[in-house]
Design a protein around this motif. Structure first.
Motif, short mmCIF file in Angstrom:
data_model
loop_
_atom_site.label_atom_id
_atom_site.label_comp_id
_atom_site.label_asym_id
_atom_site.label_seq_id
_atom_site.Cartn_x
_atom_site.Cartn_y
_atom_site.Cartn_z
N TRP A 84 0.74 -1.11 -0.14
CA TRP A 84 -0.40 -0.20 -0.01
C TRP A 84 0.66 1.37 0.00
O TRP A 84 1.53 1.35 -0.12
N THR A 89 1.93 3.74 2.05
CA THR A 89 1.99 4.01 3.16
C THR A 89 3.70 3.45 2.69
O THR A 89 5.14 3.58 2.64
N SER A 125 1.23 8.57 12.91
CA SER A 125 -0.23 7.39 13.38
C SER A 125 -0.23 7.87 11.36
O SER A 125 -0.12 8.85 11.50
N GLU A 136 -5.94 6.36 9.23
CA GLU A 136 -7.61 6.47 9.46
C GLU A 136 -7.44 7.19 10.97
O GLU A 136 -6.49 7.83 11.05
N PRO A 137 -9.20 7.57 11.36
CA PRO A 137 -8.60 8.70 12.52
C PRO A 137 -8.19 7.84 13.61
O PRO A 137 -8.88 6.98 14.14
N ASP A 158 0.16 13.25 14.05
CA ASP A 158 -1.44 11.84 13.36
C ASP A 158 -1.09 12.56 11.34
O ASP A 158 -1.07 14.17 11.26
N TRP A 166 -2.05 12.91 8.39
CA TRP A 166 -3.50 12.22 7.00
C TRP A 166 -2.77 12.42 6.05
O TRP A 166 -2.51 13.58 5.08
N GLN A 173 -3.53 9.91 1.58
CA GLN A 173 -3.82 9.61 0.90
C GLN A 173 -3.38 8.63 -0.15
O GLN A 173 -2.32 9.70 -0.70
N THR A 174 -3.71 7.77 -1.01
CA THR A 174 -3.15 6.86 -2.02
C THR A 174 -2.96 8.04 -2.74
O THR A 174 -1.37 8.56 -3.19
N ALA A 234 -11.92 15.51 -1.38
CA ALA A 234 -10.71 14.19 -0.50
C ALA A 234 -11.30 12.76 -0.37
O ALA A 234 -11.12 11.94 -0.26
N ASP A 272 -13.21 13.04 2.44
CA ASP A 272 -13.36 12.47 3.77
C ASP A 272 -14.44 13.70 4.33
O ASP A 272 -14.28 14.76 3.81
N ARG A 322 -14.62 8.59 5.76
CA ARG A 322 -15.01 8.59 5.32
C ARG A 322 -16.20 9.25 4.94
O ARG A 322 -16.85 9.37 5.78
N LYS A 376 -7.89 -1.17 7.64
CA LYS A 376 -8.75 -0.82 7.63
C LYS A 376 -10.16 -1.23 8.07
O LYS A 376 -10.48 -2.73 7.35
C1 WTA Z 1 -8.12 7.40 5.67
C2 WTA Z 1 -3.22 5.69 3.39
C3 WTA Z 1 -7.82 10.22 9.26
C4 WTA Z 1 -8.99 8.51 4.81
C5 WTA Z 1 -2.15 6.93 3.32
C6 WTA Z 1 -8.33 8.77 3.82
C7 WTA Z 1 -7.01 8.80 7.59
C8 WTA Z 1 -8.09 7.38 3.41
C9 WTA Z 1 -5.66 9.49 7.86
C10 WTA Z 1 -6.76 7.18 2.80
C11 WTA Z 1 -5.42 9.95 9.08
C12 WTA Z 1 -5.81 8.30 6.37
N1 WTA Z 1 -6.51 10.68 10.08
N2 WTA Z 1 -8.14 9.45 8.60
N3 WTA Z 1 -4.33 10.40 9.39
N4 WTA Z 1 -5.04 8.99 7.06
N5 WTA Z 1 -7.41 8.55 6.29
O1 WTA Z 1 -5.52 5.77 0.13
O2 WTA Z 1 -9.90 8.98 5.24
O3 WTA Z 1 -4.80 3.74 1.78
O4 WTA Z 1 -8.82 9.51 2.62
O5 WTA Z 1 -4.23 6.05 2.33
O6 WTA Z 1 -7.52 7.25 4.77
O7 WTA Z 1 -6.45 6.10 2.69
P1 WTA Z 1 -5.01 5.40 1.51
#
Ligand code: WTA
Length: 659
Positions: A318, A320, A394, A397-398, A420, A422, A424-425, A507, A509, A524, A623
C-alpha cells in the motif's frame, strides 16, 4: 473526555471537539528540531519557490528544471517538468558516492527470526543487478512490471530496479487473491511479474507463487516471472517463463547506468479501491512525488539520517510502504527496519522486541495496530526498553484520542511527540500533520496542512466553514506528489475528485475545524451517518466507545432504520487486560456502553445495538470494512469478503449475531 449533552442538537461532532488536551514539544525537542515555525511563513510567501527549493535541496537532478509548476492542463499538474532525474540513483547511488556506502539502509528481520543487514553499497549492488536482470528479460523504459512479494528486502530492491530503468512498477499486495492480481496485471499491461515462492506469516510459510500461476493461467500480457526464493517451499514451475531471482542476479553485472527520466515520467501505478467495485490505478510520476516524499519524511519525523533508526510497519503493497518504506527514507539516506511478519508471532511483544533490538527511534504505524496493542495490554511493551523512541507517527484512519494517548504514554513514555498524518494513495505523501518540534499536538487531530500545502473544509455549497464548523475536506492548490490521474481513465479521474467542488480536489473525507482552526478528520464521507436528521460520525462514536475503560476497539456503522433513517450499530472488542472489570459488569455490558456513549456524546448517538465480538473484519492494510458490518447490521449475508485479511471473521461475527 469532557461530559456534555449539547451534541445531539448540534450534529454530534462535539465529542471530539471537547478533546481539550494539548502537548507542545519539549524545549529540548524543539531546540534540536530540523526546523522552526518560520518554515510555514517561507512556504506561504512563495509556495512554488518553496517547493523548488525543496526539490533542489533534497534531490539530485541530472538536468535541473527551469519551470516549477504547470497547471494549465488541470486537473493534471506538471511539476519540475523540464528537469530529469532517476529515482534509484537518488535513493541509493548518490549516498554511496557521498561516502555513505557502509551506512545500513535496511535492518531486515524475518518472522522466523532470521536477519539480514543491507548497507547502501549492498543495495546499490542488488538494485543494479536486478535492473540488468530485468533488462535481460526484455523490460525497457516505460514498460510496466508487477511486483507481488512479501515484506522482504527484495521488495524494495525490485521497486528500485524498475525505477532505475524508468519502468513503472505496480505493486500488488502479497495477500491479494489471484483474481485481484490478474485484473491489475491486465489493467496495467505488465510484461513481467516479480514474486517469491512465499513468505512467513503467523509462524508458517505462506505460498505466493501459486496465486501468480493461477492469475497468469487466465491469460494476459506477462512474458516472464522472476521468483525470489524466500521459504524454499515447492512451487510449480513453467520452463521458459519462470526465472529464479538468485540465478538472474548472479548472472547480471553489478554495474548499471540509471536512466535519467523526465520529472513527469511515470514512477508507479498503485491500485486502490474507490466507491465502485472497480479498483483505480493511481498514477504517480517521478520528480514531484520524490520531492514531497523526501520533504515530509525529513520534517514530519524530524529525521536525523546519521543517527535515527526509522521503522514504518506498513507493507509495500500500500502507499505508505511506497512513500515511507521505499522512497522517502532511502532518498533521505536513512537507516530503517523492515519486518516481515505479524506483530504477535511468536508473541504479542514482537514489535517491542524489535524496537529494543534495533534501537528504533522513529516508529510509524496505524491506529488499528495501536488499538490492537491496547487490547493486548501494556504488559507486552512493558517487557522491553523502548527508550530509544523519540517520534511516533500514525496514519491510515482517524486516531481516537484514547488510542493517541495510549500511544504517547505507554509506547512513548509520555515523552515523545505523536504526529497524526493525514494523506491518501492519491496525494502520494503526507499533507496534513503536526510538525513534532513546532506544533502543540492535540490527541486525535491532524491539525495543520504542511508548509506548501493548502487545505480547506467546505460546506455543501462549497463555502469554507467557520472555525467550529464541519464539512468536506478539499485541497485547494496543486501539490508536488499529487496523482497525475487514474491509469487509462482520465474521465474517472475528473469525475471522482474534481467535479464535486469547482477547481478543487475533493478528498472524500469529512472534517471539522475547531475553534483554533485546526483540522480534525472524521472519516470517509460515506461513513457519516444520519440519525433522525442528526449528522453523526462513525469515528466520533467509536472514540466514545474506546474511551470506556473496558473497550479496546470499536467499529460503528449506520444501519437502515424505519423510524430514524439510520441507526447506530456498534461492534466492540473488549480489553483482555480488564477481564476482572468486564466480569463485574457482566450481562449489563451493553447497557453500560450505551449509557457511556449517551454520556460522552448525547442520547442521539446511543447505539441501537452493540455486539461484543472477538475480531473485526479488516483489509490487509488494516482498515475496518464497515460495508460488511453494515450487511450484518441490516440482516443481510455479508458481501464480498475477498479483500479481508482473514475471511473467516465475518462467519464468526454472524454466528455471534444469531445467538
Ligand atoms: C484515511 C493511506 C484520518 C482517510 C495513507 C483517507 C486518515 C484514507 C488518516 C486514505 C489520518 C488516512 N486521519 N483519516 N491521519 N490517514 N486516513 O489511500 O479517510 O489507504 O481518505 O492512504 O485513509 O487511505 P489510503
Amino acid at each position: 473526555m469532557s461530559q456534555h449533552d449539547t451534541a445531539a442538537s448540534e450534529g454530534g461532532l462535539e465529542n471530539l471537539l471537547h478533546e481539550g488536551r494539548s502537548f507542545p514539544p519539549s524545549a529540548e525537542f524543539a531546540g534540536q528540531a530540523n526546523t522552526g515555525p518560520e518554515i510555514y511563513e517561507r512556504a506561504a510567501a512563495d509556495r512554488e519557490g518553496f517547493w523548488a527549493e525543496q526539490a533542489r535541496e533534497l534531490l539530485t537532478w541530472s538536468t535541473d528544471f527551469s519551470e516549477v509548476l504547470d497547471f494549465s492542463g488541470a486537473p493534471v499538474a506538471r511539476w519540475f517538468a523540464d528537469g530529469r532525474l532517476n529515482a534509484a540513483y537518488n535513493a541509493v547511488d548518490r549516498h554511496v558516492e557521498a561516502g555513505l556506502g557502509d551506512r545500513v539502509a535496511i535492518h531486515f528481520e524475518g518472522e522466523p527470526g532470521d536477519t539480514r543487514t543491507l548497507t547502501y553499497a549492498d543495495l546499490k549492488d542488488q538494485v543494479s543487478r536486478a535492473a540488468n536482470a530485468l533488462a535481460e528479460l526484455g523490460v525497457r523504459t516505460g514498460d510496466r512490471v508487477a511486483i507481488y512479494l512479501p515484506m522482504i528486502p527484495e521488495a524494495v530492491v525490485a521497486m528500485l530496479a524498475c525505477a532505475r530503468l524508468g519502468a513503472p512498477h505496480s505493486v500488488v499486495f502479497g495477500g491479494f487473491s489471484a483474481e485481484a492480481l490478474h485484473s491489475r496485471i491486465v489493467d496495467a499491461d505488465a510484461r513481467v511479474v516479480i514474486t517469491a515462492d512465499g513468505g512467513y506469516r503467523r509462524g508458517k510459510p505462506s505460498a505466493l507463487k501459486p496465486a501468480v500461476d493461477e492469475a497468469l493461467a487466465k491469460g494476459g500480457p506477462v512474458e516472464h516471472v522472476l521468483v525470489v526464493e524466500r521459504t524454499g517451499q515447492e512451487v510449480p514451475w513453467t520452463e521458459g517463463r519462470d526465472v529464479r531471482w538468485a540465478d538472474a542476479l548472479a548472472a547480471a553485472a553489478p554495474e548499471h547506468e540509471p536512466v535519467p527520466v523526465e520529472a513527469e515520467h511515470p514512477l508507479f501505478i498503485l491500485y486502490t479501491s474507490g466507491t465502485t467495485g472497480q479498483p483505480k490505478g493511481i498514477l504517480h510520476t517521478t520528480g514531484g512525488y520524490l520531492a514531497q516524499c523526501a520533504f515530509t519524511h525529513k520534517y514530519v519525523f524530524d529525521l536525523k539520517a546519521e543517527s535515527d533508526v526509522y521503522w514504518c510497519t506498513a507493507d509495500i503493497g500500500w502507499v505508505t510502504g511506497h512513500s515511507y518504506v521505499t522512497y522517502g527514507p532511502l532518498i533521505n539516506g536513512a537507516t530503517q527496519v523492515i519486518y516481515e511478519g505479524t506483530p504477535d508471532t511468536p508473541d504479542k511483544d514482537r514489535w517491542w522486541e524489535i524496537v529494543e533490538k534495533y534501537k528504533v527511534s522513529i516508529l510509524y504505524t496505524a491506529p488499528t495496530a495501536i488499538r490492537t496493542c491496547m487490547k493486548w495490554g501494556a504488559e507486552f511493551p512493558e517487557r522491553h526498553d523502548l527508550s530509544s523512541l523519540r517520534v511516533l507517527g500514525s496514519v491510515g484512519e482517524p486516531i481516537n484520542p484514547e488510542a493517541w494517548m495510549w500511544y504517547r504514554q505507554t509506547i512513548g513514555a509520555g515523552r515523545t511527540p505523536v504526529v497524526d498524518t493525514w494523506w491518501q494513495t492519491e496525494t502520494g505523501a503526507i499533507m496534513i500533520s503536526p510538525l513534532p518540534g513546532i506544533t502543540a499536538a492535540k490527541p486525535g487531530s491532524a491539525q495543520t496542512p504542511l508548509p506548501g500545502i493548502s487545505a480547506e473544509v467546505l460546506d455543501e455549497r462549497g463555502q469554507p466553514v467557520p472555525d467550529g464548523g464541519g464539512g468536506y475536506l478539499v485541497l485547494t492548490e496543486p501539490w508536488p506528489a499529487m496523482l497525475r490521474g487514474i491509469w487509462g481513465d482520465p474521465e474517472r479521474f475528473h469525475d471522482t475528485y474534481w467535479s464535486r467542488f469547482e477547481g478543487m480536489y475533493f478528498a472524500g473525507d469529512g472534517a471539522k475545524k475547531d475553534d483554533d482552526g485546526d483540522i480534525w478528520l472524521l472519516g470517509r464521507v460515506d461513513d457519516v451517518m444520519n440519525v433522525s436528521g442528526h449528522r453523526l460520525s462513525t469515528t466520533e462514536i467509536e472514540s466514545a466507545l474506546v474511551s470506556h475503560p473496558v473497550v479496546a476497539e470499536a467499529a460503528v456503522v449506520g444501519a437502515k432504520d424505519d423510524t430514524t433513517g439510520q441507526a447506530v450499530v456498534a461492534f466492540v472488542i473488549l480489553r483482555a487486560d480488564e477481564q476482572q472489570r468486564v466480569a463485574e459488569i457482566g450481562e449489563d455490558i451493553v447497557a453500560e456502553l450505551r449509557a457511556h456513549v449517551a454520556k460522552e456524546i448525547g442520547p442521539i448517538a446511543k447505539p441501537r445495538s452493540i455486539l461484543v465480538v472477538a475480531e473485526l473484519p479488516k483489509t490487509r492494510s488494516g482498515k475496518i470494512m464497515r460495508r460488511l458490518l453494515r450487511d450484518i447490521a441490516e440482516g443481510r449475508e455479508a458481501g464480498d469478503v475477498t479483500t479481508l485479511a482473514d475471511s473467516t471473521v465475518m462467519d464468526k461475527i454472524s454466528r455471534g449475531m444469531q445467538r
